[in-house]
Design an enzyme around this catalytic site. Structure first.
Site, short mmCIF file in Angstrom:
data_model
loop_
_atom_site.label_atom_id
_atom_site.label_comp_id
_atom_site.label_asym_id
_atom_site.label_seq_id
_atom_site.Cartn_x
_atom_site.Cartn_y
_atom_site.Cartn_z
N ASP A 172 0.86 -1.18 0.00
CA ASP A 172 0.00 0.00 0.00
C ASP A 172 0.90 1.24 0.00
OD1 ASP A 172 -3.08 0.52 0.57
OD2 ASP A 172 -1.95 2.06 1.64
N ASN A 180 -2.33 12.95 -3.05
CA ASN A 180 -3.34 13.51 -3.97
C ASN A 180 -3.77 14.90 -3.54
OD1 ASN A 180 -3.60 11.54 -5.97
ND2 ASN A 180 -5.05 10.33 -4.76
N ASP A 189 -2.25 9.77 -10.39
CA ASP A 189 -2.31 8.72 -11.41
C ASP A 189 -0.91 8.41 -11.94
OD1 ASP A 189 -5.02 8.63 -11.11
OD2 ASP A 189 -5.49 9.71 -12.95
N GLU A 216 -4.87 2.47 -4.03
CA GLU A 216 -3.41 2.54 -3.98
C GLU A 216 -2.81 1.25 -3.44
OE1 GLU A 216 -4.76 4.57 -0.07
OE2 GLU A 216 -5.50 4.34 -2.11
#
Length: 303
Positions: A172, A180, A189, A216
């Site tokens: 992870d 983000n 992305d 993620e």
């Protein structure tokens, strides 16, 4: 479109010559003179787009050979066209019921054979593309969760049959929401694609399955790999991602993007239900890695 690869299985050299002459300008052609030779090629790691299979062979018949190939897990069976001099409805019906997609009757007509092969190759390639899209994560190109779950069940069964271990790596991205929030979703992305590329490059063996299974979160399935080997590969993944040096100003761990990794291994596999056990154990170890400070690998056997 790439050149198709054909396997012709026939002991009639004249028929082979006619087929090769009709098809060699457009396809890569391989051939076997009996059923045993066909099995060797189909189990040898080669892939073909079409199998042209004669019904009458010196060591078996095409029907029996097709049934044998369909039952073998390690055989990558392409679509099958039967070749036969038995020009009757019963023979054709039996072949189609076994899963053949078409019939070519002897004497072979090169023009119609070329057209039929072309149409079936195009259909096969289109089906492969659709299957790939259905099994792939659109953003990263990795396997998606659906493909991962299917592969996990299949590999558990295969490793149980061969009495081999199987390992699962779950990872992870640390504090990805903060990434983000700070850089925006477009950069998020790009980060995911970069991580995916590092995973593919580090775990490049064809037996390994690398998937994006959540926003993620990624999974790496390692058949026939024991705990120590899996932990070593996980450490290599950790180092590869750190070497990407993707800036992460919002991270509470480092100035660049890091990951937390959990690694679980099944050394003895008795039941398909252990798919859940393996995944749950790797997930618990992943969260343990987070609790211990992130940017680390935690591994343990499951059984």
């Amino acid at each position: 479109m790439p050149r198709g690869r054909l396997l012709i299985v026939d002991d009639d050299l004249q028929s082979i010559e006619i087929l090769v002459s009709a098809l060699e300008d457009h396809y890569d052609i391989h051939f076997a003179l009996d059923g045993a030779g066909a099995v060797r090629q189909l189990q040898g790691g080669q892939t073909f787009d079409l199998l042209l299979l004669d019904i009458v062979l010196p060591d078996t018949d095409g029907y029996c050979l097709l049934e044998q190939l369909q039952q073998q897990e390690d055989c990558q069976l392409p679509p099958v066209i039967f070749i036969t001099g038995l020009n009757n409805t019963a023979a054709e019906t039996r072949g189609l019921e076994l899963g053949a997609i078409d019939y070519i009757t002897k004497p072979i007509n090169p023009v119609t054979t070329r057209a039929r092969v072309r149409n079936h190759i195009q259909t096969h390639h289109t089906r492969q593309q659709l299957e790939h899209l259905a099994m792939s994560d659109a953003l990263t190109g990795l396997s998606n969760r659906r493909h991962f779950d299917q592969t996990l069940r299949h590999e558990l069964s295969r490793c149980a049959h061969k009495q081999q271990p199987i390992s699962l790596i779950l990872l992870d991205i640390d504090h990805f929401k903060l990434f983000n929030d700070h850089y925006g979703h477009a950069q998020g992305d790009h980060c995911l694609r970069s991580i995916a590329g590092a995973l593919q490059q580090t775990l490049s063996h064809p037996m390994n399955i690398v998937a994006r299974i959540g926003g993620e979160e990624f999974a790496c399935l390692l058949p026939a790999i024991d705990q120590n080997q899996a932990a070593q590969r996980a450490q290599s993944l950790l180092q590869s991602i750190n070497r990407l040096d993707i800036p992460h100003a919002g991270s509470l761990v480092a100035h660049h993007v890091t990951v937390s990794i959990g690694v679980a291994t099944l050394n003895s596999i008795a039941h398909q239900e252990q798919a859940h056990q393996l995944f749950h154990r790797a997930d618990c170890l992943l969260y343990q890695a987070k609790e211990w400070g992130r940017n680390r690998v935690v591994s343990a056997p499951s059984a």
